[in-house]
Design a protein around this motif. Structure first.
Motif, PDB file in Angstrom:
ATOM      1  N   UNK A  78       0.856  -1.195   0.000  1.00  0.00           N
ATOM      2  CA  UNK A  78       0.000   0.000   0.000  1.00  0.00           C
ATOM      3  C   UNK A  78       0.893   1.247   0.000  1.00  0.00           C
ATOM      4  N   UNK A  79       1.965   1.209   0.794  1.00  0.00           N
ATOM      5  CA  UNK A  79       2.896   2.349   0.836  1.00  0.00           C
ATOM      6  C   UNK A  79       3.563   2.539  -0.534  1.00  0.00           C
ATOM      7  N   UNK A  80       3.889   1.422  -1.206  1.00  0.00           N
ATOM      8  CA  UNK A  80       4.501   1.523  -2.550  1.00  0.00           C
ATOM      9  C   UNK A  80       3.506   2.177  -3.516  1.00  0.00           C
ATOM     10  N   UNK A  81       2.224   1.752  -3.418  1.00  0.00           N
ATOM     11  CA  UNK A  81       1.205   2.334  -4.305  1.00  0.00           C
ATOM     12  C   UNK A  81       1.109   3.842  -4.076  1.00  0.00           C
ATOM     13  N   UNK A  82       1.138   4.253  -2.807  1.00  0.00           N
ATOM     14  CA  UNK A  82       1.074   5.698  -2.497  1.00  0.00           C
ATOM     15  C   UNK A  82       2.276   6.414  -3.097  1.00  0.00           C
ATOM     16  N   UNK A  83       3.455   5.789  -2.978  1.00  0.00           N
ATOM     17  CA  UNK A  83       4.667   6.446  -3.502  1.00  0.00           C
ATOM     18  C   UNK A  83       4.587   6.565  -5.028  1.00  0.00           C
ATOM     19  N   UNK A  84       4.041   5.549  -5.696  1.00  0.00           N
ATOM     20  CA  UNK A  84       3.901   5.626  -7.167  1.00  0.00           C
ATOM     21  C   UNK A  84       3.022   6.809  -7.538  1.00  0.00           C
ATOM     22  N   UNK A  85       1.962   7.003  -6.756  1.00  0.00           N
ATOM     23  CA  UNK A  85       1.002   8.069  -7.057  1.00  0.00           C
ATOM     24  C   UNK A  85       1.618   9.447  -6.921  1.00  0.00           C
ATOM     25  N   UNK A  86       2.213   9.724  -5.760  1.00  0.00           N
ATOM     26  CA  UNK A  86       2.628  11.125  -5.556  1.00  0.00           C
ATOM     27  C   UNK A  86       3.941  11.453  -6.264  1.00  0.00           C
ATOM     28  N   UNK A  87       4.792  10.454  -6.465  1.00  0.00           N
ATOM     29  CA  UNK A  87       6.017  10.734  -7.243  1.00  0.00           C
ATOM     30  C   UNK A  87       5.646  10.818  -8.725  1.00  0.00           C
ATOM     31  N   UNK A  88       4.809   9.873  -9.164  1.00  0.00           N
ATOM     32  CA  UNK A  88       4.415   9.834 -10.579  1.00  0.00           C
ATOM     33  C   UNK A  88       3.762  11.129 -11.026  1.00  0.00           C
ATOM     34  N   UNK A  89       2.854  11.636 -10.217  1.00  0.00           N
ATOM     35  CA  UNK A  89       2.113  12.825 -10.652  1.00  0.00           C
ATOM     36  C   UNK A  89       3.033  14.053 -10.684  1.00  0.00           C
ATOM     37  N   UNK A  90       3.969  14.137  -9.732  1.00  0.00           N
ATOM     38  CA  UNK A  90       4.919  15.261  -9.753  1.00  0.00           C
ATOM     39  C   UNK A  90       5.806  15.185 -10.998  1.00  0.00           C
ATOM     40  N   UNK A  91       6.272  13.963 -11.306  1.00  0.00           N
ATOM     41  CA  UNK A  91       7.117  13.783 -12.499  1.00  0.00           C
ATOM     42  C   UNK A  91       6.324  14.119 -13.766  1.00  0.00           C
ATOM     43  N   UNK A  92       5.093  13.583 -13.826  1.00  0.00           N
ATOM     44  CA  UNK A  92       4.258  13.795 -15.013  1.00  0.00           C
ATOM     45  C   UNK A  92       4.029  15.291 -15.251  1.00  0.00           C
ATOM     46  N   UNK A  93       3.658  16.002 -14.186  1.00  0.00           N
ATOM     47  CA  UNK A  93       3.369  17.430 -14.350  1.00  0.00           C
ATOM     48  C   UNK A  93       4.629  18.214 -14.709  1.00  0.00           C
ATOM     49  N   UNK A  94       5.757  17.839 -14.121  1.00  0.00           N
ATOM     50  CA  UNK A  94       7.012  18.548 -14.423  1.00  0.00           C
ATOM     51  C   UNK A  94       7.409  18.310 -15.890  1.00  0.00           C
ATOM     52  N   UNK A  95       7.251  17.070 -16.362  1.00  0.00           N
ATOM     53  CA  UNK A  95       7.618  16.769 -17.760  1.00  0.00           C
ATOM     54  C   UNK A  95       6.657  17.496 -18.703  1.00  0.00           C
ATOM     55  N   UNK A  96       5.355  17.457 -18.365  1.00  0.00           N
ATOM     56  CA  UNK A  96       4.363  18.136 -19.213  1.00  0.00           C
ATOM     57  C   UNK A  96       4.673  19.625 -19.311  1.00  0.00           C
ATOM     58  N   UNK A  97       5.027  20.239 -18.171  1.00  0.00           N
ATOM     59  CA  UNK A  97       5.307  21.679 -18.171  1.00  0.00           C
ATOM     60  C   UNK A  97       6.535  21.988 -19.029  1.00  0.00           C
TER      61      UNK A  97
END
Ligand code: ADP
Ligand code: CP
Length: 312
Positions: A78-97
């Motif tokens: 569950x902790x791994x799933x949470x880490x995928x979510x909040x790291x993934x979204x930060x990376x995604x938004x930074x790359x998109x920007x």
């Protein structure tokens, strides 16, 4: 001409130690990734979560202890799933920007991913994956006395260690392939993937953190990638690391790498899984190469100017 496919594995230690540091770190990472996208490479990005998953587990435990009467430990998957979510979204938004800033029209997706492991993997009896922050020797001793295994981590202090079984199958592989083929930059297999076992079609999480370099190697092999790039905290791999006779390596064949592993040149839980991941990728198909270097040196490494390249 067919585009070259590259899997880029980002070290958990390169993502900062808190939410603000992570935002700053991913902005820098995004520049490197978009530089590579601008070269016309097909990119799949994976990331570590060692520091983050330990922090999440500790935070969840404290919350559970302080705010509920029904204390229940938060399972590691569950902790791994949470880490995928909040790291993934930060990376995604930074790359998109970064893409937007450069006027590039490329889609970016984050795919939560589950990775099957063998429930009888001997790693469950022999924890080697460091998570959370660095500890003093005293803190590590106290943990050990309370049944929480800790290990020295590559000369940088002590850390809690958890089981790290080998990844066997990426459940979302077809989704990832489809998005890559559709031209997306895909962020996936964060933290090595959420570790699961498949029992008669029912997926259940298991208490482990898969090594993201091993998961990245499997992903790169399954996607038929040309290059695996492991970005970490050292520019090159060394033998006699940290000793007076330390020697940086630029080029390493699979055979040489196996010899150095036998000599215990690479620390467990840090450099060893990277080298093993590189060996497995090289052995999975003709011409497959792994580059290990610093984030800042990724482009120079691809140009053959720095880093360590592991190949057959
Ligand atoms: N032989 C070696 N050559 C280079 N680095 C090594 C070696 N053995 C251990 N290391 C350590 O491994 C670290 C990289 O592993 P780690 O911190 O786990 O990576 P990640 O960036 O994926 O979190 C390096 O920063 C270095 O301190
Ligand atoms: N899951 C994982 O391998 O994380 P690190 O790269 O942070 O160790």
């Amino acid at each position: 001409m067919e585009k070259k496919k590259v899997v880029i594995a980002l070290g958990g230690n390169a993502l900062g130690n808190n939410i603000q540091e992570q935002k700053e770190a991913v902005a820098k990472t995004a520049q490197v990734i978009v530089d590579l996208a601008a070269q016309g490479l097909e990119l799949v990005v994976t990331h570590g979560n060692g520091p983050q998953v330990g922090m999440i587990q500790k935070a969840m435990d404290e919350l559970a202890t302080n705010y509920t009467d029904n204390y229940m430990e938060t399972p590691l998957p569950t902790c791994v799933a949470m880490s995928q979510g909040y790291i993934g979204i930060d990376l995604q938004n930074a790359i998109k920007y970064e893409l937007h800033r450069r006027g590039m029209d490329v889609k970016v997706s984050t795919i939560l991913s589950q990775v099957e492991v063998d429930k009888n993997d001997e790693a469950f009896r022999n924890p080697t994956k460091p998570i959370g922050r660095f500890l003093t020797e005293e803190e590590a001793k106290r943990n050990q006395e309370n049944g929480i295994p800790c290990m020295e981590d590559a000369g940088r202090g002590y850390r809690v260690v958890v089981a790290s079984p080998m990844p066997k199958k990426i459940r979302e592989l077809l989704t990832i392939k489809t998005l890559v083929d559709a031209g997306h930059i895909v962020i996936t297999c964060g933290g090595g993937g959420i570790p699961v076992v498949d029992e008669d079609g029912k997926l259940s999480g298991v208490n482990a953190v898969i090594d993201k370099d091993n998961a990245s190697s499997l992903l790169a092999a399954e996607l038929g990638a040309d290059y695996l790039i492991i970005l970490t905290a050292v520019e090159k791999v060394a033998i006699n690391f940290g000793k007076e006779n330390q020697e940086w390596l630029s080029d390493l064949t699979v055979d040489q790498a196996k010899e150095y592993i036998a000599q215990e040149q690479f620390a467990k839980g840090s450099m060893l899984p990277k080298i093993e991941a590189a060996i497995r990728f090289a052995e999975s198909g003709e011409g497959r190469r792994t580059l290990i270097t610093l984030l800042d040196k990724a482009a120079a490494g691809i140009a053959g100017e720095t880093g360590t390249v592991i190949h057959k």
